[in-house]
Write an enzyme that holds these catalytic residues in place. Structure first.
Site, PDB file in Angstrom:
ATOM      1  N   ASP A 188       0.871  -1.163   0.000  1.00 16.53           N
ATOM      2  CA  ASP A 188       0.000   0.000   0.000  1.00 16.53           C
ATOM      3  C   ASP A 188       0.916   1.224   0.000  1.00 16.53           C
ATOM      4  OD1 ASP A 188      -2.278   1.622   0.471  1.00 16.53           O
ATOM      5  OD2 ASP A 188      -1.666   1.731   2.569  1.00 16.53           O
ATOM      6  N   ASP A 231      -1.917  -0.733   5.865  1.00 14.37           N
ATOM      7  CA  ASP A 231      -2.166  -0.218   7.209  1.00 14.37           C
ATOM      8  C   ASP A 231      -3.603   0.236   7.411  1.00 14.37           C
ATOM      9  OD1 ASP A 231      -2.023   1.971   5.553  1.00 14.37           O
ATOM     10  OD2 ASP A 231      -1.343   3.271   7.166  1.00 14.37           O
ATOM     11  N   ASP A 242      -7.338  -1.437   3.018  1.00 13.69           N
ATOM     12  CA  ASP A 242      -6.506  -2.563   2.603  1.00 13.69           C
ATOM     13  C   ASP A 242      -7.008  -3.888   3.168  1.00 13.69           C
ATOM     14  OD1 ASP A 242      -4.686  -0.768   1.450  1.00 13.69           O
ATOM     15  OD2 ASP A 242      -3.776  -0.420   3.414  1.00 13.69           O
TER      16      ASP A 242
END
Lengths: 799, 73
Positions: A505, A692, A696
């Site tokens: 990410d 995080d 996600d």
């Protein structure tokens, strides 16, 4: 200057003149005072002797209504009725600082009429409360906990967690028995074997055999029960597993030893029976210990869903249960509240935090007619909106059910040791049988042939094989934990070592997650204190970034500002005397007639005073310091790296080129991210995903290894397999290196135990193995494996 | 003769060790080691008052249980 005084309840220190004085006591707030008197009236002030110098946090006053706890829906979900007819609930108690807090909560609850028992676990702050519902309602219990300065919220003590604990406890018991027995048998065996050299009477031998036999019996049938069970289930599924080998080997040896004892034929093999069972049991236990329980994961999700919704009906606001709200109803949302239903704004405006869906921390401004998405949080908006769907069809509910699905479909990679042990077990059982037949047909007595056959099983002791994986992974896990990398399950090390794709990410994982000033242009020199005071008035990440930048430059004094106003999606406006001070983006400047010329690719913050542009700051969410080097190292290990982000193309590519990632996918929704994981799976790749945010979570849940940043959202952490506590990408690199190293070590261990077997099994088949050598070599092979595992530690020391 | 001496000594020592094992098993089964922190801190909260509180709580539990059992349906 007045002296600092500690509050009599919470022990926090404040100036004397701001404290509430009450007889000889001082209190920092009404809340502390109230609790102090309550405890004294109840005779619980012993609490203060027990807590010593611990500082508590003062009680917060706002609580939602405790009557929620009495609703049938709540009882349905969280309350169980036990066999005595009492009610049972599991609560998490918030605010526990020390063991005295545990004591106080238990005592206070015990004093209530109708509470049967209250048991609070200090380590995880979970409380189990049993009470009689005829006498007392749960809301009263919760009120009591709140009255003494703590807070309670329910958690679903799901069956899975209970089962995991039960399994662990059963292992403790079985191991205690086995270890007790093996220690005693060892003592006896010393006498037995030394007698071999110094001379020993048959009656003494028989005595030792009987004693060993008595000790070995509970080990085989109680501690070893797990192997019988495992072997049974294995056979049922037509698999010859290690359990079968252990169970048959131990049982045959056990009965043969009884035969030896009765017929006075010398030393029995009871020591081998216990040793096999104990060693393999310990190996199994290590695996159970490091298995993660996904029990709590879904719990956290329910925290994201509000129970009650404020609905506007006939100009009155009424509170409705979430599932009763229909599409078309008007819902009122205040600042700080979470939106549970999709809809569009019909009145009011303000900013929303949509990081759940996009991962970007930048607030989104919404006005009348704009769409509201469930799961987002109102930052400063007080709005009314019309629901377009009921909860069951909302974005949030869709996300929850997708997540539940994803977690149950998580792929399992078969482990090398398991695969190996299947072949191994079958081969050994076959070899032993063949040996027995050959010896018997080649004219030997049944007893002799039987003994040689069994010695093959004993010598091919699966101890080393059983210990090969757990010991190595345990060392690996310990090493990782020292570097702030937490693996939730031991088996993950192996999966991670085989990983071929790493998905990252952007915001918060590769980057710091907060915009930082990278360029400043000062057009006219000005007083930094003015700007500092201005930006302090905003919680917007850009303002925060500017504030941090200024504070690093030196001493700042306060400036009196008047009429401070935050203009959503633009910036801050204030007055000093009758001059206007402005801080914000280009739009704010244009609306106030200030001309700005140069435009950059970064986020901009302008500062103007009295219609004159003074400075411009350019902010960018830059990559973490160690990113480039760490990712380069991971690439060298042969792992493909992809960056997935919900952000725009330009900033995605900017970061990617900064850290050296070639593959970028941008403007992704959470669903698209998870789709990418599935696509990789279809290509036969093993996927590691690091992220995080809530956006996600779906992708994390689907990937083979999910890695969360320690500062990430609760839910991301709970669905993850690995947590990087220090948030750094060096940690990510180390996680890869450690798992590769550990996996290599596991293979070494397996090789050691196989080589050992290759040497000893032919000897056993030829009938050269005597009990003493069998026992010695068994320990030796296990020691080799354990010793080899320790090497992981040393080989990592200097990196 | 000396076989009997050894037998007796082994019997007694294994029996005593067995008692210790049983006590440990009981401790694990009744959840006394579940919370390591509380288990270590318990020694600090071991006074006369606490014993009295505990006795009272047990009495209360018994009463509540009785009441529950005699509940007219």
């Amino acid at each position: 200057m007045s002296d600092k005084v500690a509050c009599s309840h919470c022990h926090l220190e404040f100036n004397e003149n701001v404290m509430i004085k009450d007889e000889d006591y001082y209190f920092c707030c009404k809340g502390c005072q109230g609790i102090f008197h309550l405890l004294r009236d109840e005779g619980l002030d012993r609490f203060y002797d027990k807590m010593g110098n611990t500082k508590l946090s003062p009680p917060t006053q706002q609580y939602e209504d405790s009557e929620n706890f009495d609703s049938p829906a709540f009882y349905d979900k969280f309350v169980r009725v036990n066999k005595d007819g009492f009610c049972e609930v599991s609560l998490v108690i918030e605010g526990i600082h020390c063991s005295a807090c545990v004591w106080l909560n238990e005592k206070a609850l015990h004093k209530m009429d109708g509470v049967v028992s209250a048991d609070i676990n200090y380590t995880n702050n979970k409380a189990k409360i049993i009470w009689s519902d005829d006498i007392l309602k749960l809301s009263k219990i919760v009120d009591m906990v709140r009255a003494i300065g703590y807070d309670a919220f329910p958690y679903d003590a799901s069956i899975q967690e209970v089962r995991a604990n039960k399994e662990r406890r059963s292992y403790y018991l079985r191991m205690a028995v086995a270890i007790f027995a093996i220690m005693n048998i060892m003592f006896i065996a010393v006498a037995q074997y030394s007698g071999e050299f110094t001379g020993i009477t048959q009656s003494m031998k028989t005595l030792f055999n009987v004693a060993e036999g008595i000790l070995a019996t509970p080990v085989l049938f109680y501690s070893g029960w797990i192997f019988f069970r495992g072997a049974y289930f294995g056979l049922k599924n037509r698999v010859i597993n290690m359990d079968l080998l252990v169970a048959t080997g131990a049982t045959l040896t056990y009965f043969y030893s009884i035969y030896i004892t009765i017929n006075k034929l010398g030393e029995a093999y009871f020591d081998s029976v216990t040793m096999i069972i104990t060693f393999v049991l310990v190996g199994k236990f290590l695996e159970v210990l490091s298995k993660k329980s996904i029990a709590d994961s879904l719990d956290i999700m329910s925290k994201y869903v509000p129970d009650n919704i404020n609905v506007l009906k006939d100009d009155k606001i009424i509170s409705k249960a979430l599932k009763d709200v229909q599409a078309g109803e008007t819902i009122v949302v205040g600042s700080g509240e979470r939106v549970a239903l999709d809809g569009y704004v019909i009145d009011g405006e303000g900013s929303f935090n949509e990081s759940n869906l996009t991962g970007e921390s930048e607030p989104v401004f919404k006005k009348v007619g704009d769409k509201i998405i469930s799961g987002t949080i109102s930052i400063d908006a007080n709005i009314k909106y019309k629901a377009t769907k009921d909860y069951a069809h909302s974005t949030l509910a869709g996300l929850v059910s997708l997540l539940e699905n994803a977690m149950s479909y998580k792929p399992k990679i078969q482990r090398i040791a398991n695969k190996l042990s299947e072949y191994f077990s079958g081969t050994i059982l076959l070899l032993s049988f063949v040996t027995f037949i050959i010896w018997w047909l080649w004219p030997h007595s049944f007893a002799e042939a039987f003994m040689v056959g069994i010695s093959v099983i004993i010598i091919a002791c699966p101890c080393a094989l059983a210990l090969a994986t757990p010991v190595a992974t345990l060392v690996g896990l310990g090493l990782a934990a020292k570097r702030s990398i937490l693996f939730k399950e031991a088996a993950l090390l192996e999966t991670m070592a085989k990983a071929t794709v790493l998905l990252l990410d952007k915001t918060g994982t590769i980057t710091q997650g907060k915009p930082k000033v990278i360029n400043e242009k000062i057009y006219y020199k000005f007083d930094l204190s003015l700007l500092c005071t201005l930006v302090k008035n905003s919680k917007h990440p850009v303002a925060r970034g500017v504030l941090k930048h200024i504070e690093e430059q030196g001493e700042i004094r306060g400036v009196a500002l008047e009429h401070v106003k935050e203009i959503p999606a633009q910036g801050i406006k204030a007055k000093v005397g009758n001059k206007v001070v402005l801080g914000g983006n280009a739009k704010l400047m244009q609306e106030h007639g200030i001309d700005i010329s140069d435009v950059s690719e970064y986020t901009e913050f302008y500062f103007a005073y009295d219609g004159q542009l003074l400075a411009k700051y350019e902010l960018f969410d830059i990559a973490k310091k160690d990113a480039r080097e760490s990712l380069g190292k991971i690439k060298k290990l042969g792992v493909e790296i992809f960056m997935l982000t919900g952000d725009h193309k330009s900033s995605a590519f900017k970061i990617a080129s900064d850290v050296g990632i070639d593959n970028v996918r941008y403007e992704l929704t959470p669903q698209e991210k998870s789709q990418i994981v599935t696509d990789f799976h279809n290509d036969g790749k093993i996927v590691v995903m690091a992220g995080d945010g809530v956006n996600d979570v779906l992708a994390l849940a689907l990937s083979d290894i999910a890695i969360a940043m320690g500062r990430g959202s609760d839910i991301a952490i709970s669905v993850s397999d690995v947590i990087l506590l220090n948030d750094s990408l060096t940690g990510l690199r180390d996680a890869f290196l450690i798992s590769k190293r550990t996996f290599f070590n596991i293979k070494e261990n397996l090789a050691i135990s196989l080589v050992y077997n290759l040497i000893t099994i032919p000897l056993a088949m030829a009938g050269y193995i005597i009990p003493l050598i069998a026992a010695l070599s068994m320990s030796l092979s296990s020691l080799l494996v354990v010793g080899n595992s320790m090497r992981i530690k040393f080989s990592f020391k200097y990196k | 003769m000396d076989t009997w001496v050894v037998a007796m000594m082994m019997g007694v020592s294994i029996f005593l060790g067995g008692l210790g094992l049983i006590a440990f098993l009981w401790g694990v089964k009744s959840g006394q080691f579940d919370d390591e922190e509380k288990f270590l801190n318990a020694v600090k909260f071991d006074g006369e008052d606490d014993l009295n509180d505990f006795a009272e709580q047990e009495k209360k539990q018994k009463q509540l249980k009785k009441k529950q059992n005699y509940k007219p349906e």
